[in-house]
Design an enzyme around this catalytic site. Sequence first.
Site, short mmCIF file in Angstrom:
data_model
loop_
_atom_site.label_atom_id
_atom_site.label_comp_id
_atom_site.label_asym_id
_atom_site.label_seq_id
_atom_site.Cartn_x
_atom_site.Cartn_y
_atom_site.Cartn_z
N GLU A 107 36.74 68.75 98.60
CA GLU A 107 37.21 69.06 97.25
C GLU A 107 36.65 70.40 96.80
O GLU A 107 35.50 70.75 97.10
CB GLU A 107 36.77 68.00 96.23
CG GLU A 107 37.24 66.60 96.51
CD GLU A 107 38.73 66.39 96.35
OE1 GLU A 107 39.38 67.25 95.71
OE2 GLU A 107 39.22 65.37 96.84
N THR A 108 37.48 71.13 96.06
CA THR A 108 37.04 72.29 95.29
C THR A 108 37.38 72.01 93.83
O THR A 108 38.51 71.65 93.50
CB THR A 108 37.75 73.56 95.76
OG1 THR A 108 37.39 73.83 97.12
CG2 THR A 108 37.34 74.76 94.91
#
Length: 318
Positions: free
Chosen positions: A39-40
């Site tokens: 995830e970002t």
Amino acid sequence: FANRPFAGNPAAVLLLDPDAPPLSDSSLASIAAECNLSETAFVTPRSNEVGAYDLRWFTPTREVALCGHGTLAAAAAVMASDGGESQRRRMVFHTLSGELVATLTTPTPLGSSVVCPTIELDFPINVPEVLHPGGPKVDGEEELERDATLRELAQLVLVEGGVSSLTRALALAYCSKTRKLIVHVEHVGGGDAVQAIEEMAVPPPERLLAAHDGSLVTGVAVLAAGGCGANEQADFTSRYFAPWNGITEDPVNGSSHTIIAPYFFKHIHSGAQTEFRARQGSPRGGILQLAIREAAGRVSISGPAVIAIRGTMLVPPG
């Protein structure tokens, strides 16, 4: 969900300037693909609300509606962004899943430490539908086809993970809202199912993608009751695989526990236990503290975070 570097689930967090021109969705997706982590998170302060932020999460291939470790990382990054001088202890994130509150639950000052004290996340409960691996049958051709797909996919994960001869599914828990499938297993020979899970291979993503298009399921958690070794006090241990979201294995997946927690609360402990210690048995590993608030329809997910890298990303406008 780690108290030391190079453990838990890594996430990138970008703290965006609210006064700068907003980045396009395609730019956010490109940044997430470049970071290439599960995830970002993109955090933008709301100028008219103190302690409020807009938060979005992207995997390397798509935006997602709910993310546990990405929220924990975002909260840690915001809390540490000024060296802890503001002692910011509560923040509200506005997301695709509504308002999510993050609270610093320990009095320890952040200072310049890279270790962020325990943060509690207030997440929605996602109550699953529980299916038995061999039935019972349900009415309607569409439901029969759906359940058959879920059972076949669960078995494929166990086969490709190399544990089909050691474990069998006790139950399947499915949440259509999140498109997550939980496969609760036991050891067929009376051995240690938790050890089997921790030692299982990562199912080849191409095999899972070839078997299912992601229309029903975008992530599969394999789950066993209990813990082992240094984590024997865990109430349950899981692994999480999501190639449909571009994630071969998510080392510590918070959002799946919005399903696992109510499943254990209602179907395993019949409502008698409301707090759980969860272990993610991936090679990086992680511990999550869970607390069910059934009347509110919420689950608290708590854990620490460690800031390993700080810097500036140079991104062209647009």
